[in-house]
Scaffold this motif. Structure first.
Motif, PDB file in Angstrom:
ATOM      1  N   ALA A 164      17.527 -50.373   8.883  1.00  0.00           N
ATOM      2  CA  ALA A 164      18.461 -49.246   9.551  1.00  0.00           C
ATOM      3  C   ALA A 164      19.435 -48.805   8.318  1.00  0.00           C
ATOM      4  O   ALA A 164      19.869 -47.726   8.428  1.00  0.00           O
ATOM      5  CB  ALA A 164      19.106 -49.905  10.526  1.00  0.00           C
ATOM      6  N   ALA A 165      19.482 -49.873   7.500  1.00  0.00           N
ATOM      7  CA  ALA A 165      20.663 -49.594   6.366  1.00  0.00           C
ATOM      8  C   ALA A 165      19.932 -48.783   5.246  1.00  0.00           C
ATOM      9  O   ALA A 165      20.767 -47.777   4.720  1.00  0.00           O
ATOM     10  CB  ALA A 165      21.161 -50.644   5.878  1.00  0.00           C
ATOM     11  N   ARG A 166      18.641 -49.127   4.884  1.00  0.00           N
ATOM     12  CA  ARG A 166      18.328 -48.151   3.753  1.00  0.00           C
ATOM     13  C   ARG A 166      17.288 -47.036   4.047  1.00  0.00           C
ATOM     14  O   ARG A 166      16.525 -46.384   3.423  1.00  0.00           O
ATOM     15  CB  ARG A 166      17.230 -49.207   2.985  1.00  0.00           C
ATOM     16  N   VAL A 167      16.834 -46.967   5.624  1.00  0.00           N
ATOM     17  CA  VAL A 167      15.950 -45.808   5.955  1.00  0.00           C
ATOM     18  C   VAL A 167      16.170 -44.410   5.402  1.00  0.00           C
ATOM     19  O   VAL A 167      15.253 -43.592   4.974  1.00  0.00           O
ATOM     20  CB  VAL A 167      15.915 -45.867   7.437  1.00  0.00           C
ATOM     21  N   GLU A 168      17.544 -44.217   5.315  1.00  0.00           N
ATOM     22  CA  GLU A 168      17.824 -42.806   4.858  1.00  0.00           C
ATOM     23  C   GLU A 168      17.553 -42.795   3.287  1.00  0.00           C
ATOM     24  O   GLU A 168      17.537 -41.632   2.622  1.00  0.00           O
ATOM     25  CB  GLU A 168      19.334 -42.427   5.280  1.00  0.00           C
ATOM     26  N   ASN A 169      17.698 -43.728   2.536  1.00  0.00           N
ATOM     27  CA  ASN A 169      17.343 -43.783   1.132  1.00  0.00           C
ATOM     28  C   ASN A 169      15.946 -43.516   0.575  1.00  0.00           C
ATOM     29  O   ASN A 169      15.640 -43.391  -0.505  1.00  0.00           O
ATOM     30  CB  ASN A 169      18.045 -45.032   0.425  1.00  0.00           C
ATOM     31  N   HIS A 170      14.974 -43.785   1.656  1.00  0.00           N
ATOM     32  CA  HIS A 170      13.628 -43.806   1.134  1.00  0.00           C
ATOM     33  C   HIS A 170      13.347 -44.709   0.069  1.00  0.00           C
ATOM     34  O   HIS A 170      12.566 -44.173  -0.972  1.00  0.00           O
ATOM     35  CB  HIS A 170      13.140 -42.303   1.232  1.00  0.00           C
ATOM     36  N   ILE A 171      13.747 -45.791  -0.036  1.00  0.00           N
ATOM     37  CA  ILE A 171      13.599 -46.548  -1.336  1.00  0.00           C
ATOM     38  C   ILE A 171      12.297 -46.775  -1.995  1.00  0.00           C
ATOM     39  O   ILE A 171      12.149 -47.109  -3.014  1.00  0.00           O
ATOM     40  CB  ILE A 171      14.275 -47.886  -1.386  1.00  0.00           C
ATOM     41  N   CYS A 172      11.293 -46.609  -0.730  1.00  0.00           N
ATOM     42  CA  CYS A 172       9.952 -46.545  -1.367  1.00  0.00           C
ATOM     43  C   CYS A 172       9.141 -45.520  -1.358  1.00  0.00           C
ATOM     44  O   CYS A 172       7.910 -45.417  -1.703  1.00  0.00           O
ATOM     45  CB  CYS A 172       8.913 -47.690  -0.242  1.00  0.00           C
ATOM     46  N   GLN A 173       9.782 -44.367  -1.493  1.00  0.00           N
ATOM     47  CA  GLN A 173       9.107 -42.951  -1.495  1.00  0.00           C
ATOM     48  C   GLN A 173       9.082 -42.881  -3.045  1.00  0.00           C
ATOM     49  O   GLN A 173       9.844 -42.033  -3.633  1.00  0.00           O
ATOM     50  CB  GLN A 173      10.131 -41.978  -0.931  1.00  0.00           C
ATOM     51  N   THR A 174       7.839 -43.233  -3.755  1.00  0.00           N
ATOM     52  CA  THR A 174       7.670 -43.110  -4.844  1.00  0.00           C
ATOM     53  C   THR A 174       7.111 -41.743  -5.351  1.00  0.00           C
ATOM     54  O   THR A 174       6.748 -41.110  -4.399  1.00  0.00           O
ATOM     55  CB  THR A 174       6.440 -44.086  -5.468  1.00  0.00           C
ATOM     56  N   LYS A 175       7.152 -41.516  -6.688  1.00  0.00           N
ATOM     57  CA  LYS A 175       6.679 -40.186  -7.092  1.00  0.00           C
ATOM     58  C   LYS A 175       5.204 -40.030  -6.920  1.00  0.00           C
ATOM     59  O   LYS A 175       4.776 -38.979  -6.439  1.00  0.00           O
ATOM     60  CB  LYS A 175       7.010 -40.040  -8.594  1.00  0.00           C
ATOM     61  N   PRO A 187       2.346 -53.171   4.798  1.00  0.00           N
ATOM     62  CA  PRO A 187       2.058 -51.525   4.883  1.00  0.00           C
ATOM     63  C   PRO A 187       2.985 -50.883   5.800  1.00  0.00           C
ATOM     64  O   PRO A 187       3.795 -49.821   5.487  1.00  0.00           O
ATOM     65  CB  PRO A 187       0.672 -51.180   5.092  1.00  0.00           C
ATOM     66  N   LYS A 188       3.196 -51.288   7.116  1.00  0.00           N
ATOM     67  CA  LYS A 188       3.908 -50.741   8.134  1.00  0.00           C
ATOM     68  C   LYS A 188       5.393 -50.803   7.524  1.00  0.00           C
ATOM     69  O   LYS A 188       6.247 -49.699   7.901  1.00  0.00           O
ATOM     70  CB  LYS A 188       3.990 -51.569   9.465  1.00  0.00           C
ATOM     71  N   GLU A 189       5.953 -51.951   6.768  1.00  0.00           N
ATOM     72  CA  GLU A 189       7.260 -52.019   6.400  1.00  0.00           C
ATOM     73  C   GLU A 189       7.400 -50.852   5.162  1.00  0.00           C
ATOM     74  O   GLU A 189       8.624 -50.494   4.839  1.00  0.00           O
ATOM     75  CB  GLU A 189       7.818 -53.335   5.807  1.00  0.00           C
ATOM     76  N   LEU A 190       6.513 -50.852   4.440  1.00  0.00           N
ATOM     77  CA  LEU A 190       6.527 -49.824   3.236  1.00  0.00           C
ATOM     78  C   LEU A 190       6.629 -48.417   3.871  1.00  0.00           C
ATOM     79  O   LEU A 190       7.519 -47.616   3.317  1.00  0.00           O
ATOM     80  CB  LEU A 190       5.541 -49.911   2.384  1.00  0.00           C
ATOM     81  N   ALA A 204       7.411 -45.110   1.861  1.00  0.00           N
ATOM     82  CA  ALA A 204       5.922 -44.988   1.086  1.00  0.00           C
ATOM     83  C   ALA A 204       4.928 -44.238   1.518  1.00  0.00           C
ATOM     84  O   ALA A 204       5.018 -44.112   3.093  1.00  0.00           O
ATOM     85  CB  ALA A 204       5.602 -46.332   0.687  1.00  0.00           C
ATOM     86  N   HIS A 205       3.973 -43.650   0.955  1.00  0.00           N
ATOM     87  CA  HIS A 205       2.883 -42.946   1.336  1.00  0.00           C
ATOM     88  C   HIS A 205       1.697 -44.067   0.912  1.00  0.00           C
ATOM     89  O   HIS A 205       1.275 -44.217  -0.101  1.00  0.00           O
ATOM     90  CB  HIS A 205       2.413 -41.668   0.791  1.00  0.00           C
ATOM     91  N   VAL A 206       1.226 -44.708   1.834  1.00  0.00           N
ATOM     92  CA  VAL A 206       0.265 -45.762   1.645  1.00  0.00           C
ATOM     93  C   VAL A 206      -1.286 -45.260   2.135  1.00  0.00           C
ATOM     94  O   VAL A 206      -1.479 -44.826   3.129  1.00  0.00           O
ATOM     95  CB  VAL A 206       0.600 -47.111   2.391  1.00  0.00           C
ATOM     96  N   TYR A 207      -2.305 -45.608   1.116  1.00  0.00           N
ATOM     97  CA  TYR A 207      -3.556 -45.666   1.291  1.00  0.00           C
ATOM     98  C   TYR A 207      -4.410 -47.087   0.792  1.00  0.00           C
ATOM     99  O   TYR A 207      -3.758 -47.786   0.382  1.00  0.00           O
ATOM    100  CB  TYR A 207      -4.241 -44.463   0.379  1.00  0.00           C
ATOM    101  N   TYR A 208      -5.740 -47.122   1.236  1.00  0.00           N
ATOM    102  CA  TYR A 208      -6.305 -48.129   1.070  1.00  0.00           C
ATOM    103  C   TYR A 208      -7.683 -47.952   0.477  1.00  0.00           C
ATOM    104  O   TYR A 208      -7.990 -46.985   0.273  1.00  0.00           O
ATOM    105  CB  TYR A 208      -6.850 -48.957   2.627  1.00  0.00           C
ATOM    106  N   GLY A 209      -7.978 -49.100  -0.158  1.00  0.00           N
ATOM    107  CA  GLY A 209      -9.101 -49.037  -1.482  1.00  0.00           C
ATOM    108  C   GLY A 209     -10.488 -48.700  -0.481  1.00  0.00           C
ATOM    109  O   GLY A 209     -11.233 -48.043  -1.129  1.00  0.00           O
ATOM    110  N   LYS A 210     -10.711 -49.537   0.544  1.00  0.00           N
ATOM    111  CA  LYS A 210     -11.959 -49.341   1.417  1.00  0.00           C
ATOM    112  C   LYS A 210     -13.211 -49.589   0.740  1.00  0.00           C
ATOM    113  O   LYS A 210     -14.353 -49.169   1.152  1.00  0.00           O
ATOM    114  CB  LYS A 210     -11.942 -47.771   2.018  1.00  0.00           C
TER     115      LYS A 210
END
Length: 446
Positions: free
Chosen positions: A174-185, A209-212, A217-223
């Motif tokens: 709740a404290a960090r959601v607005e900062n998108h701290i895992c939104q990498t380039k 992954p859900k936490e990221l 974060a934009h998360v994908y898997y190796g598959k």
């Protein structure tokens, strides 16, 4: 303080036959007191969490209900002990009819057992941290006097910690959601290790992954398939990298790879020329220098047994969706001898940031089979700290970010680093570990 008052009040309410016999109040007073007591009793049995001093703001509905189960069982335990003390006192006083005492105790027992049963049901259904074995013991023996109080106290502590951890995570989100701290380039590609899949039936990465994603974060898997030689897994990864970049329009991506997935990724980056498309590779507990135990097992075990295990594995994972699983190809690529030639052929690329992390177990009790066995093998053969599969020295590659461990005998195993058992470990919150890892990538411009 509120818990003491609640427990004391409920004990008084559930002993109303005794107090009526001793005090003999007027009927009107008795009726008013009974109505008030019944209302409080049922209010507590339905919403016990509301009677606690705990801030419920950051708890989900499941956590509130689970915490309420803890309150029910705690009040049951303390209330039962208060009742025993009360009856010891009454025994020495000896002025009350045994019929009154028996009738009063039976009423008390029924009312408090109702609270206990509700609490037991809540813990059985809602807790994800109480292990199945303990749940079975609770389900079978909750009714045994004294034992149930002792055992319930132990598992209630586990459920409370679960509520506290989940509440703390939610508060941080709740404290960090607005900062998108895992939104990498660049998007994140999470690459699984050997003998698992990451995209069907079971999430290899647990709650991570859900936490990221919550934090931007934009998360994908190796598959890639569950077990293949490094070369084959690398080819599958290169195809997945191209698909992700085509889908997102990104120039590059960041790879987070666990165990053999780190070797698959290194092969794809260097040998399959993926390095212009990969910004960083962070390996988690990857055997860059191989696993000596793999060499030993392949040499010591009879070839017939090894081949039978390989055939059984390949047949089973074909049914689960792999097109051409190769157990032996995967295991042979993890040996020390194979890694010597691999590291000579597969060189780091200057365009890519390479960094690594390793965890360590503190004793065989840090994990179950087979990690407790392989932990002993590595300790005996190499006398090295390890995670149950990989020695720490084998896991260091590129910029080493350090050892992950906790105090005491628990330690952090190979499986703990991917939240394999979804277990809350005292001193190590795996979801926050990955949030910090991705946050650091963002701060580095990746």
């Amino acid at each position: 303080m509120r818990k003491i008052l609640t427990t004391s009040f409920l004990v008084v309410v559930c002993n109303f036959i005794l107090w009526n016999h001793l005090l003999q109040p007027k009927k009107s007073v008795l009726i008013v007191c009974l109505i008030f007591g019944v209302l409080v009793y049922f209010a507590f049995s339905i919403l016990p969490e509301r009677f606690s001093e705990r801030n419920l703001k950051y708890m989900t509905l499941r956590m509130k209900a689970l915490y309420g189960g803890c309150e029910l069982l705690t009040v049951f335990g303390y209330g039962f002990m208060l009742e025993v003390v009360l009856y010891v006192i009454l025994f020495f006083v000896g002025k009350i009819s045994w019929k009154v005492l028996v009738g009063n105790f039976l009423v008390f027992l029924v009312l408090f057992l109702f609270l206990e049963i509700q609490g037991v049901i809540r813990l059985l259904l809602l807790s994800k941290q109480i292990k199945i074995g303990r749940k079975l013991i609770l389900m079978l023996f909750w009714w045994i006097p004294l034992f149930n109080i002792y055992f319930i106290r132990k598992i209630t502590r586990v459920a409370r910690v679960e509520c506290e951890v989940e509440s703390h995570i939610a508060q941080m989100d709740a404290a960090r959601v607005e900062n998108h701290i895992c939104q990498t380039k660049y998007p994140i590609l999470m690459v699984h290790g050997v003998f698992f899949r990451d995209w069907q039936f079971f999430n290899y990465w647990g709650r991570i992954p859900k936490e990221l994603v919550k934090n931007g974060a934009h998360v994908y898997y190796g598959k890639q398939e569950s077990a293949l030689a490094i070369e084959e897994s690398g080819k599958e990864l290169s195809i997945q990298i191209d698909q992700i970049l085509a889908e997102t329009g990104a120039e590059k991506l960041n790879i987070i790879a666990h165990s053999k997935g780190g070797l698959d990724s290194r092969y794809a980056i260097s040998q399959l020329k993926m390095y212009p498309k990969v910004a960083s590779l962070t390996t988690i507990n990857t055997p860059h220098l191989g696993c000596k135990w793999a060499d030993i097992l392949l040499k010591k075990l009879p070839p017939g047994i090894v081949n039978q295990v390989a055939k059984t594995y390949n047949r089973m994972f074909k049914r689960l969706g792999d097109s051409h699983p190769d157990f032996m190809g995967a295991v042979c690529d993890l040996t020390e001898a194979r890694m010597v030639s691999f590291n000579q052929e597969v060189e780091n690329q200057p365009e890519v940031l390479y960094q690594s992390v390793m965890s360590k177990m503190n004793s065989p009790k840090s994990a179950g089979f087979p990690l407790n066995l392989t932990y002993r093998i590595i300790n005996r053969l190499q006398k090295e700290e390890n995670d149950g599969l990989v020695p720490i020295t084998s896991g260091k590659w590129g910029d080493y970010l350090g050892d992950v461990s906790v105090r005491g005998r628990r330690g952090i195993s190979h499986g703990d680093m991917i939240d394999l058992f979804r277990e809350n470990i005292d001193g190590f919150e795996v979801r926050n570990f990955y949030v910090d890892l991705i946050k650091d990538l963002k701060n580095k411009g990746y």
